[in-house]
Enzyme design. Sequence first.
Site, short mmCIF file in Angstrom:
data_model
loop_
_atom_site.label_atom_id
_atom_site.label_comp_id
_atom_site.label_asym_id
_atom_site.label_seq_id
_atom_site.Cartn_x
_atom_site.Cartn_y
_atom_site.Cartn_z
N GLN A 185 -9.79 -4.09 -3.61
CA GLN A 185 -11.09 -3.63 -3.12
C GLN A 185 -12.17 -3.89 -4.17
O GLN A 185 -13.23 -4.46 -3.88
CB GLN A 185 -11.00 -2.12 -2.84
N ARG A 197 0.89 -1.18 0.00
CA ARG A 197 0.00 0.00 0.00
C ARG A 197 0.92 1.22 0.00
O ARG A 197 1.67 1.44 0.96
CB ARG A 197 -0.90 -0.01 1.23
N HIS A 206 -7.24 0.82 -6.43
CA HIS A 206 -7.43 -0.08 -5.28
C HIS A 206 -8.06 -1.37 -5.83
O HIS A 206 -9.22 -1.68 -5.59
CB HIS A 206 -8.34 0.59 -4.25
N CYS A 264 -16.33 1.53 0.22
CA CYS A 264 -15.18 0.66 0.53
C CYS A 264 -14.78 0.74 2.00
O CYS A 264 -14.11 -0.15 2.50
CB CYS A 264 -14.00 1.04 -0.35
N ARG A 314 -13.71 -8.83 1.57
CA ARG A 314 -12.28 -8.54 1.39
C ARG A 314 -11.45 -9.75 1.82
O ARG A 314 -10.45 -10.08 1.19
CB ARG A 314 -11.85 -7.31 2.22
N ASP A 365 -17.16 6.88 -2.05
CA ASP A 365 -15.93 6.79 -1.23
C ASP A 365 -15.67 8.19 -0.67
O ASP A 365 -16.31 9.17 -1.09
CB ASP A 365 -14.76 6.30 -2.11
#
Length: 311
Positions: free
Chosen positions: A132, A102, A129, A267, A295, A227
């Site tokens: 995700q 990340r 992402h 998310c 996830r 988001d």
Amino acid sequence: MSKRDFRLVTDVSREELQELFQLTAGMKDRPEDYSRALAGKTMAMINEKQSLRTKVTFEAGIQQLGGFSVYLTNHDINLGKREPVKDVARNLARWVDLIVARVYKQDTIHELADYASVPVINALSDEGHPCQIVSDMFTLWDQVRGRDRLHGFKITYIGDGNNVCNSLILAAGLLGLDLVICTPAGYEPHSRAVDTGRRMAEEIGGSVRFEPEPLKAVKDAQALYTDVWTSMGQEAEQQKRLEAFQGFQINESLLEAADDKAVIMHCLPAHRGEEITDAALESKQSIIFDQAENRLHGQKAIMKFLVDRSK
Ligand code: CP
Ligand code: NVA
């Protein structure tokens, strides 16, 4: 050794994405069948930013597959500053079987992938992402479509054209979604993602469209996705962003304009009262915590998929 990376959603083909959905379903339905799937394998996870879901699901995930994890923050390795990214990649590849990262910059993901001889997984960058979005598309495939194809499924993304939005656009390309993007001017997604996602979606009868008016954008949507307006690393812009995004909140009046069967997606983490109200997040239409659960199953599937193809 030839290896596969997951730097962007489009690092997998259309067929492979369906395969990933099936594998994720297997991980979810029969986790015991996979308890030795990555036995003895080690995953190193580099995190330049904070994380709850991604950290826990990758670390718990590899352990549930019989493997191990090593978690590395900036405090430990100070990526790219203590030594070059390419050296970190070549060291880690001598010790571990997978690198999950990340990072602030998508280029860092590419540099890790270029220099590591083991699979590199993008666990969030400025541009995407992908993990995700693959597990979010699994969530729709699994519980909204009853494990049937998502081709033509109508999603409206409302808010910031950020990393999550870019990955959703690429998924629209692979799956042939009908995706509507609703952002304020100046906060559109990355043109590279739009060009690729739109071209690929249109090849198979899907679409990626822009509609700047929120009340129009949500009409006929089967899923509403949002988001945060201020992503990690953009905190200095928060005030300006709060002003720019007024009117782009998922709230009662927006939900009235949408189909009452439309599911609400996020998310997480959410900034309640900014991009989404508490009531919308907690409503019956929300599948946000199902996304979070998936996830775990999704990360396990992606790790196994890449390791199996990197022999
Ligand atoms: N959705 C997501 O990636 O959450 P974290 O930032 O907590 O990992
Ligand atoms: N867009 C958000 C996603 C967090 C999972 C961020 O980058 O902070």
